[in-house]
Structures are given as C-alpha cells and as structure tokens.
Design a protein around this motif. Sequence first.
Motif, PDB file in Angstrom:
ATOM      1  N   ARG A  10      44.191 -22.067  -1.221  1.00 12.43           N
ATOM      2  CA  ARG A  10      44.472 -22.209   0.204  1.00 12.43           C
ATOM      3  C   ARG A  10      43.605 -23.269   0.857  1.00 12.43           C
ATOM      4  O   ARG A  10      43.917 -23.743   1.942  1.00 12.43           O
ATOM      5  CB  ARG A  10      44.264 -20.859   0.900  1.00 12.43           C
ATOM      6  CG  ARG A  10      45.396 -19.879   0.633  1.00 12.43           C
ATOM      7  CD  ARG A  10      45.115 -18.518   1.212  1.00 12.43           C
ATOM      8  NE  ARG A  10      44.300 -17.715   0.294  1.00 12.43           N
ATOM      9  CZ  ARG A  10      43.716 -16.582   0.618  1.00 12.43           C
ATOM     10  NH1 ARG A  10      43.818 -16.106   1.830  1.00 12.43           N
ATOM     11  NH2 ARG A  10      43.014 -15.915  -0.285  1.00 12.43           N
ATOM     12  N   ALA A  11      42.504 -23.647   0.195  1.00 18.21           N
ATOM     13  CA  ALA A  11      41.620 -24.670   0.752  1.00 18.21           C
ATOM     14  C   ALA A  11      42.347 -26.003   0.819  1.00 18.21           C
ATOM     15  O   ALA A  11      43.021 -26.406  -0.127  1.00 18.21           O
ATOM     16  CB  ALA A  11      40.364 -24.800  -0.113  1.00 18.21           C
ATOM     17  N   ALA A  12      42.229 -26.669   1.952  1.00 15.57           N
ATOM     18  CA  ALA A  12      42.852 -27.983   2.101  1.00 15.57           C
ATOM     19  C   ALA A  12      42.262 -28.952   1.081  1.00 15.57           C
ATOM     20  O   ALA A  12      41.069 -28.903   0.774  1.00 15.57           O
ATOM     21  CB  ALA A  12      42.628 -28.505   3.511  1.00 15.57           C
ATOM     22  N   SER A  13      43.107 -29.817   0.561  1.00 15.62           N
ATOM     23  CA  SER A  13      42.664 -30.782  -0.440  1.00 15.62           C
ATOM     24  C   SER A  13      41.629 -31.741   0.161  1.00 15.62           C
ATOM     25  O   SER A  13      41.789 -32.230   1.286  1.00 15.62           O
ATOM     26  CB  SER A  13      43.865 -31.573  -0.964  1.00 15.62           C
ATOM     27  OG  SER A  13      43.443 -32.569  -1.861  1.00 15.62           O
ATOM     28  N   ARG A  14      40.563 -31.992  -0.580  1.00 17.14           N
ATOM     29  CA  ARG A  14      39.575 -33.001  -0.210  1.00 17.14           C
ATOM     30  C   ARG A  14      39.073 -33.627  -1.519  1.00 17.14           C
ATOM     31  O   ARG A  14      38.034 -33.237  -2.052  1.00 17.14           O
ATOM     32  CB  ARG A  14      38.417 -32.399   0.591  1.00 17.14           C
ATOM     33  CG  ARG A  14      37.478 -33.467   1.165  1.00 17.14           C
ATOM     34  CD  ARG A  14      36.295 -32.851   1.885  1.00 17.14           C
ATOM     35  NE  ARG A  14      36.684 -32.022   3.002  1.00 17.14           N
ATOM     36  CZ  ARG A  14      35.944 -31.010   3.480  1.00 17.14           C
ATOM     37  NH1 ARG A  14      34.795 -30.702   2.913  1.00 17.14           N
ATOM     38  NH2 ARG A  14      36.369 -30.302   4.493  1.00 17.14           N
ATOM     39  N   PRO A  15      39.805 -34.593  -2.064  1.00 17.42           N
ATOM     40  CA  PRO A  15      39.461 -35.154  -3.364  1.00 17.42           C
ATOM     41  C   PRO A  15      38.063 -35.765  -3.399  1.00 17.42           C
ATOM     42  O   PRO A  15      37.580 -36.318  -2.402  1.00 17.42           O
ATOM     43  CB  PRO A  15      40.529 -36.227  -3.579  1.00 17.42           C
ATOM     44  CG  PRO A  15      41.664 -35.823  -2.690  1.00 17.42           C
ATOM     45  CD  PRO A  15      41.025 -35.170  -1.510  1.00 17.42           C
TER      46      PRO A  15
END
Length: 197
Positions: A10-15
């Motif tokens: 559920r965590a937003a993607s942050r590459p």
Amino acid sequence: MAHYFEEQPRAASRPATVDLVLPDLHLRLETDRGVFSPERVDLGTRVLLESVPPPPAEGDLLDLGCGYGPIALTMASRAPGATVWAVDVNRRSIELTGRNAKAAGLDRVRSMHVDEVPPEVRFSAIWSNPAIRIGKPALHEMLTRWLSRLTPDGVAYLVVQKHLGSDSLQRWLAEQGWQATREASRAAYRILKVERT
C-alpha cells in the motif's frame, strides 16, 4: 500499517537504489517503498551472504522471500550455471528482483510469486532471510512447504536474529525431523543450516 509481506504494497512507490558490496561482488540494486529493507541491504542478509559456503554450481537454487533480490543475485553470480528461483508474495519485490537481475546480466534468475513455481522443481540449496514477523504459524507453514522441496542432499541456510527467535526456530526444525545446526553467529544473527536427517 502496510507490511513488506503483503502481496500488493500500500506504500506509495518511491524508487531508490542501494549498493550490495561483498568481497566478490558489487551490485547497485533498484529498491522501493513497500519492500523489505528498502534503504539498505539488511544486516542479516549481509551476514548470510558473507557466511555461507558457495551454492551448488548447477541445478535449481531458491531464494525464499527475495525482496528486491540481493540473495538471489548473489547466488546467481556465484553459481552462473544454476537456475535461481527468486520467490516472494510481494509483487513489487518480484518486479524489482526481475529488473535487478536483468540489469546485472543474470539471465538465470527466475523471479516469481511463490504460487507460480512449478511443483516438480526441487532445490539443491535454499538461502533465506525469512519473514519472521509474519508470525510463527505462517513462518512454520512456509518453511514446511519449501524445505520439503530440498533434494535429498540439499541444504538450506536461514538467517534469523537471536532476539527474534533463532534458538526456538532451531528447536522447532529439529522437532520436525530436520537436522538444524548453527553454521555461524555474528552481530546478533544466527545462520541455521538445515538438512534432511
């Protein structure tokens, strides 16, 4: 709270990227939020990779709970003739491992969901930093499922923090009929070597 052992984080993607630096290997790995230890290669993983003997040169090898791939890619680098099955429940982890293997030119890494591994495949080695925080019942079920797929002379190496139950896990494995010995101990981590009796 989201967990790295969920199928769809559920965590937003942050590459981001992390470096895996071992005496025999240096890889830059893509990582992201919602996967295990996204900021750095976990210390337990490093202890495992710096402590275990080389994997078998051929055959099928398993990284159980691959995350973004540091264990699978190390296995593949050390045993280029083997096929490395990198499995996880976390779809973001599976995708990252696949991309990291491709970027490293390790084309014998098979990154997939745990339920997609063909049932006939047997493993001559299993390396894992298992998801202890899923709780004992789920952990025991997972280990029972995958250890049963070791070849007759296959060996599994599991890294477990001492304060997260490495000694009780070693006892449980022995109670299930496995030969479980402590291969190494460093920085509050235990490496458990698991073989058929």
